[in-house]
Write a protein that holds these residues in place. Structure first.
Motif, PDB file in Angstrom:
ATOM      1  N   THR A   1      13.090  -2.361   4.540  1.00  0.00           N
ATOM      2  CA  THR A   1      12.411  -2.634   3.272  1.00  0.00           C
ATOM      3  C   THR A   1      12.320  -1.324   2.486  1.00  0.00           C
TER       4      THR A   1
ATOM      5  N   LYS B   1       9.759   0.399   2.178  1.00  0.00           N
ATOM      6  CA  LYS B   1       8.830   1.265   2.909  1.00  0.00           C
ATOM      7  C   LYS B   1       9.463   1.658   4.241  1.00  0.00           C
TER       8      LYS B   1
ATOM      9  N   PHE C   1      -1.975   4.469   8.843  1.00  0.00           N
ATOM     10  CA  PHE C   1      -2.464   3.804   7.640  1.00  0.00           C
ATOM     11  C   PHE C   1      -3.954   3.556   7.788  1.00  0.00           C
TER      12      PHE C   1
ATOM     13  N   LYS D   1      -7.932   2.774   5.885  1.00  0.00           N
ATOM     14  CA  LYS D   1      -8.566   1.906   4.901  1.00  0.00           C
ATOM     15  C   LYS D   1      -8.437   2.471   3.484  1.00  0.00           C
TER      16      LYS D   1
ATOM     17  N   HIS E   1      -6.036   4.410   2.456  1.00  0.00           N
ATOM     18  CA  HIS E   1      -4.625   4.597   2.126  1.00  0.00           C
ATOM     19  C   HIS E   1      -3.783   3.558   2.901  1.00  0.00           C
ATOM     20  N   PRO E   2      -3.953   2.268   2.580  1.00  0.00           N
ATOM     21  CA  PRO E   2      -3.262   1.217   3.346  1.00  0.00           C
ATOM     22  C   PRO E   2      -1.776   1.123   2.996  1.00  0.00           C
ATOM     23  N   LEU E   3      -1.044   0.464   3.862  1.00  0.00           N
ATOM     24  CA  LEU E   3       0.359   0.131   3.603  1.00  0.00           C
ATOM     25  C   LEU E   3       0.378  -1.136   2.759  1.00  0.00           C
ATOM     26  N   GLU E   4       1.013  -1.062   1.598  1.00  0.00           N
ATOM     27  CA  GLU E   4       1.149  -2.245   0.743  1.00  0.00           C
ATOM     28  C   GLU E   4       2.623  -2.469   0.496  1.00  0.00           C
ATOM     29  N   ALA E   5       3.079  -3.716   0.688  1.00  0.00           N
ATOM     30  CA  ALA E   5       4.487  -4.030   0.498  1.00  0.00           C
ATOM     31  C   ALA E   5       4.649  -5.531   0.269  1.00  0.00           C
ATOM     32  N   GLU E   6       5.757  -5.890  -0.344  1.00  0.00           N
ATOM     33  CA  GLU E   6       6.118  -7.291  -0.523  1.00  0.00           C
ATOM     34  C   GLU E   6       7.320  -7.581   0.341  1.00  0.00           C
TER      35      GLU E   6
END
Length: 64
Positions: A24, A26, A50, A52, A54-59
């Motif tokens: 992906t 990321k 990761f 709280k 600085h979380p991992l965000e992805a689609e």
């Protein structure tokens, strides 16, 4: 869901089916897809880095 604390690896499967891992945008995130591109799950390497604040965000992209 499966977590290996020694490898710091998390894998989540939405359903059991034949598939393969696909990268992906990321580096830490891979998605498991079937031959038609349907998302079957995902994995995160280095999940403990990761936090709280600085979380991992992805689609996850479906059917590409």
């Amino acid at each position: 869901m499966w977590f290996d604390p020694e490898a710091d690896y998390l894998e989540v499967q939405f359903r059991e089916a034949s598939g393969f891992m696909r990268p992906t945008a990321k580096d830490a995130l891979m998605e498991r897809v079937d031959g038609e591109g349907h998302v079957l799950g995902f994995s995160v390497l280095g999940v403990s880095r990761f936090r709280k604040d600085h979380p991992l965000e992805a689609e996850l992209v479906v059917g590409e």
